[in-house]
Design an enzyme around this catalytic site. Structure first.
Site, PDB file in Angstrom:
ATOM      1  N   ASP A  67       3.722   2.370   3.333  1.00 12.81           N
ATOM      2  CA  ASP A  67       4.445   3.236   2.404  1.00 12.81           C
ATOM      3  C   ASP A  67       5.074   2.455   1.252  1.00 12.81           C
ATOM      4  OD1 ASP A  67       6.013   2.195   4.524  1.00 12.81           O
ATOM      5  OD2 ASP A  67       7.635   3.598   4.115  1.00 12.81           O
ATOM      6  N   HIS A  68       4.990   1.131   1.297  1.00 16.50           N
ATOM      7  CA  HIS A  68       5.538   0.295   0.234  1.00 16.50           C
ATOM      8  C   HIS A  68       4.462  -0.504  -0.502  1.00 16.50           C
ATOM      9  CE1 HIS A  68       9.818   0.761   1.495  1.00 16.50           C
ATOM     10  NE2 HIS A  68       9.216   1.070   2.633  1.00 16.50           N
TER      11      HIS A  68
END
Length: 301
Positions: A67-68
Site C-alpha cells: 500500500d506504500h
C-alpha cells in the site's frame, strides 16, 4: 511566489475502499515536488489531483509494503513516458533494494530519464535541496521503515522599524541582505532571526524515538493513524499508531498543523479520528486527510 503545499492522493491503509485510494502524497516545495509512498493507483490519482509527472523531483518510500509502494512501477514508467526533463531521485530503505528493482523493471519500457537511486540505510541527512534539507529517521514496523523530514534553513526577517531607524531603504535593503553590512550597519541591526519551516512525513510505525525526532517543532506533521484508541493493542501488534497516539506526539512536539491519514478500512466515520485527536489534547490545526485534498503548509510569521 513560492508554493508550499501538501497534495493528498490516497489515504487508505492495507485495503483501499470506494472512497479511499491506497497511499500517495505529493509535497510541493518552492518549485520542487517530493512524492511520498506511491501505492497502487497513484498514477490515476495524480491525474485527478492535477499532478503531472513533470512535478516530481524526488520519490521517498518509507517501506516496502504494497500500500506504500506498488504504484512505483506506474509512476516510474510515466516519468519516462513523459520524458521528464530533470533528474529524479528515489530514496527508499536499502534493505528493500530487491523490491525496488522489481518495481522499477516490472515490465518493458524505454528509459528516457536519469533516475538516481539513493537508498537509505541509517538516520541522517539524505540531500540538500535549493531551499531545504532532507533527513530520514528509522521507525518501528515489522519491515524496515524510515520517516522523512524537510527542514528549511533558518534565515533573517527584515524589520521595517529597524530599517527606518538606520535610514536604509530602497535598493539598499537588498544590498544589506546580500552583503551583510552597509556602512556601519550590520544585518543583525535591522533584522531578526526567522526559523525555517519544518515538515515531517511519518508512516507505518509504533511509538519510538524516530517519531518524536521527526515531529519535533514541525509546522506540518503528516502521520499515520491507522487505528482508534479502542484498538490500541492491535495497533501495537501490527506496528501502527492510533489517532490518540499520533495527536499526543504532535501535541508534545509543538506541531502547528497535524494531518492524520492511513486509515483502516474498518472505520467508516472520519470524524471519530478528529474527536480522538482533540480528546488527546492537540489544539493546533487539524486535518483528517481525504483523497484529492490540498493542504497548505503553515507560513512562518
Amino acid at each position: 511566489m513560492s508554493v508550499r503545499e501538501f497534495v493528498v492522493l490516497g489515504t487508505a491503509s492495507q485495503v483501499p475502499t470506494r472512497h479511499r485510494n491506497h497511499n500517495g502524497y505529493l509535497l510541493r516545495w518552492d518549485g520542487e515536488g517530493i512524492l511520498f509512498d506511491p501505492g497502487e493507483g497513484t498514477q490515476r490519482q495524480m491525474l485527478r489531483a492535477g499532478v503531472a509527472a513533470h512535478d516530481i523531483n524526488r520519490i521517498c518510500v518509507t517501506h516496502f509494503h504494497g500500500d506504500h509502494s506498488l504504484g512505483l512501477a506506474g509512476v516510474i514508467q510515466r516519468i519516462n513516458l513523459d520524458q521528464v526533463p530533470h533528474p529524479v531521485t528515489a530514496h527508499y530503505p536499502a534493505s528493500g533494494q530487491k523490491f525496488f528493482d522489481r518495481l522499477r523493471y516490472a515490465t518493458a519500457y524505454r528509459e528516457t530519464v536519469a533516475l538516481a537511486e539513493e537508498p537509505v540505510s541509517r538516520d541522517g541527512v539524505l540531500a540538500h535541496g535549493p531551499s531545504y534539507v532532507l533527513e530520514a529517521r528509522l521507525l518501528s514496523h515489522p519491515v524496515e521503515s524510515f520517516g522523512y523530514r524537510i527542514t528549511e534553513p533558518d534565515g533573517r526577517r527584515m524589520v521595517p522599524e529597524l530599517l527606518a531607524r538606520h535610514g536604509i531603504k530602497g535598493p539598499d535593503v537588498g544590498r544589506i541582505q546580500r552583503e551583510g553590512r552597509l556602512g556601519g550597519v550590520g544585518l543583525d541591526d535591522v533584522s531578526e532571526h526567522r526559523a525555517g519551516q519544518r515538515f515531517a512525513f511519518v508512516m507505518d510505525t509504533r511509538l519510538c524515538s524516530g517519531v518524536d525526532e521527526l515531529a519535533r517543532g514541525c509546522d506540518m506533521l503528516v502521520i499515520e493513524s491507522t487505528f482508534l484508541e479502542a484498538d490500541e493493542r492491535l495497533a501495537t501488534d501490527h506496528g501502527h499508531l492510533t489517532a490518540g497516539q499520533a495527536a499526543r506526539v504532535a501535541r508534545d512536539a509543538g506541531v502547528r498543523h497535524l494531518v492524520l491519514t492511513h486509515f483502516s478500512q474498518r472505520y467508516s466515520d472520519p470524524s471519530a479520528f478528529e474527536r480522538e485527536a482533540r480528546a488527546a489534547g492537540f489544539e493546533g490545526e487539524l486535518t483528517i486527510a481525504a483523497d484529492l485534498v490540498t493542504v497548505a503548509v503553515p507560513k512562518r510569521t
